[in-house]
Design a protein around this motif. Structure first.
Motif, short mmCIF file in Angstrom:
data_model
loop_
_atom_site.label_atom_id
_atom_site.label_comp_id
_atom_site.label_asym_id
_atom_site.label_seq_id
_atom_site.Cartn_x
_atom_site.Cartn_y
_atom_site.Cartn_z
N ASN A 2 72.71 51.25 -28.70
CA ASN A 2 72.99 49.37 -28.95
C ASN A 2 74.27 49.18 -28.48
N PHE A 3 74.79 47.94 -28.23
CA PHE A 3 76.25 47.84 -27.72
C PHE A 3 77.15 48.16 -28.52
N ASP A 4 76.75 47.82 -30.12
CA ASP A 4 78.03 48.21 -31.18
C ASP A 4 78.28 49.53 -31.01
N GLU A 5 76.90 50.55 -30.84
CA GLU A 5 77.46 51.99 -31.14
C GLU A 5 77.91 52.02 -29.25
N ILE A 6 78.01 51.72 -28.02
CA ILE A 6 78.97 52.36 -26.82
C ILE A 6 80.12 51.24 -26.74
N LYS A 7 80.26 50.10 -27.31
CA LYS A 7 81.76 49.44 -26.83
C LYS A 7 82.14 49.93 -26.38
N ASP A 8 82.42 51.07 -26.69
CA ASP A 8 84.31 51.11 -26.50
C ASP A 8 84.24 52.66 -25.71
N VAL A 9 83.16 53.42 -25.58
CA VAL A 9 83.03 54.20 -25.07
C VAL A 9 83.27 54.13 -23.53
N LYS A 10 83.63 55.36 -22.45
CA LYS A 10 83.71 54.93 -21.47
C LYS A 10 83.22 56.35 -20.34
N PRO A 11 81.45 55.30 -19.60
CA PRO A 11 80.74 55.97 -19.42
C PRO A 11 81.51 56.97 -17.94
N VAL A 12 81.20 58.11 -17.99
CA VAL A 12 81.45 58.64 -16.67
C VAL A 12 80.26 58.92 -15.92
N ARG A 13 80.67 58.45 -14.76
CA ARG A 13 79.38 58.76 -13.38
C ARG A 13 79.34 60.20 -13.47
N ASN A 14 77.59 60.64 -13.17
CA ASN A 14 77.66 62.17 -12.19
C ASN A 14 76.47 62.20 -10.87
N GLY A 15 76.85 62.82 -10.30
CA GLY A 15 76.33 63.08 -9.00
C GLY A 15 77.35 62.04 -7.72
N GLU A 16 76.14 62.26 -6.43
CA GLU A 16 77.33 61.47 -5.65
C GLU A 16 76.57 60.75 -4.77
N VAL A 17 76.93 59.86 -4.63
CA VAL A 17 75.96 58.61 -3.32
C VAL A 17 75.62 60.03 -1.98
N ILE A 18 74.50 59.91 -1.17
CA ILE A 18 74.35 60.20 -0.49
C ILE A 18 74.15 59.41 1.03
N ASP A 19 73.05 58.63 0.45
CA ASP A 19 72.95 57.32 1.53
C ASP A 19 72.19 56.29 0.67
N LYS A 20 71.18 54.98 1.81
CA LYS A 20 70.60 54.07 1.23
C LYS A 20 69.33 54.82 1.33
N SER A 21 68.43 53.59 0.79
CA SER A 21 67.01 54.31 1.26
C SER A 21 67.04 53.74 2.08
N GLU A 22 65.62 53.65 2.30
CA GLU A 22 64.83 53.27 4.27
C GLU A 22 64.99 52.24 4.16
N ASP A 23 64.59 51.65 3.04
CA ASP A 23 64.27 50.00 3.22
C ASP A 23 65.65 49.51 2.96
N GLY A 24 66.80 49.83 2.90
CA GLY A 24 68.20 49.66 2.99
C GLY A 24 68.80 48.74 1.73
N GLU A 25 67.63 48.73 0.52
CA GLU A 25 67.57 48.13 -0.50
C GLU A 25 68.38 48.99 -1.82
N ASN A 26 67.78 50.24 -1.63
CA ASN A 26 68.42 51.26 -2.96
C ASN A 26 69.32 52.07 -2.35
N TYR A 27 69.99 52.27 -3.58
CA TYR A 27 70.83 53.77 -2.87
C TYR A 27 70.33 54.69 -3.17
N ILE A 28 70.78 55.99 -2.89
CA ILE A 28 69.93 58.03 -3.09
C ILE A 28 71.24 57.87 -4.09
N ILE A 29 71.70 59.17 -4.94
CA ILE A 29 72.55 59.65 -5.63
C ILE A 29 71.96 61.18 -6.18
#
Length: 93
Positions: A2-29
């Motif tokens: 819940n929010f109170d448990e993580i409000k002060d956490v600094k999340p770090v992304r993993n992976g890399e963007v490689i493209d957009k999906s064929e329909d151009g709406e979503n992203y591929i990580i």
């Protein structure tokens, strides 16, 4: 998670963007050769903000200002997105 448990956490992304999906709406990580995810634009936007510098509270505030929506209205949906990204190992909390 819940929010109170993580409000002060600094999340770090993993992976890399490689493209957009064929329909151009979503992203591929790509996490690894055998772990590739297609994510919706909002999930990509949140993932991209997880730079290890911003806290969850700051991410919510920034999205709130940009979308012109009260932070209280988007807090739970953003926490849900963070939870899903964590489950997929796309962020580290």
């Amino acid at each position: 998670m819940n929010f109170d448990e993580i409000k002060d956490v600094k999340p770090v992304r993993n992976g890399e963007v490689i493209d957009k999906s064929e329909d151009g709406e979503n992203y591929i990580i790509k996490l690894s050769e055998d772990k590739i995810y297609e994510v919706a634009p909002i999930a990509f936007y949140v993932w991209n903000m997880c730079d290890g510098e911003k806290t969850v509270s700051q991410i919510i505030e920034e999205i709130s200002k940009e979308a012109n929506i009260e932070s209280s209205q988007i807090r739970d949906p953003i926490v849900t997105v963070l939870e899903q990204l964590k489950e997929a190992s796309l962020i580290s909390i």
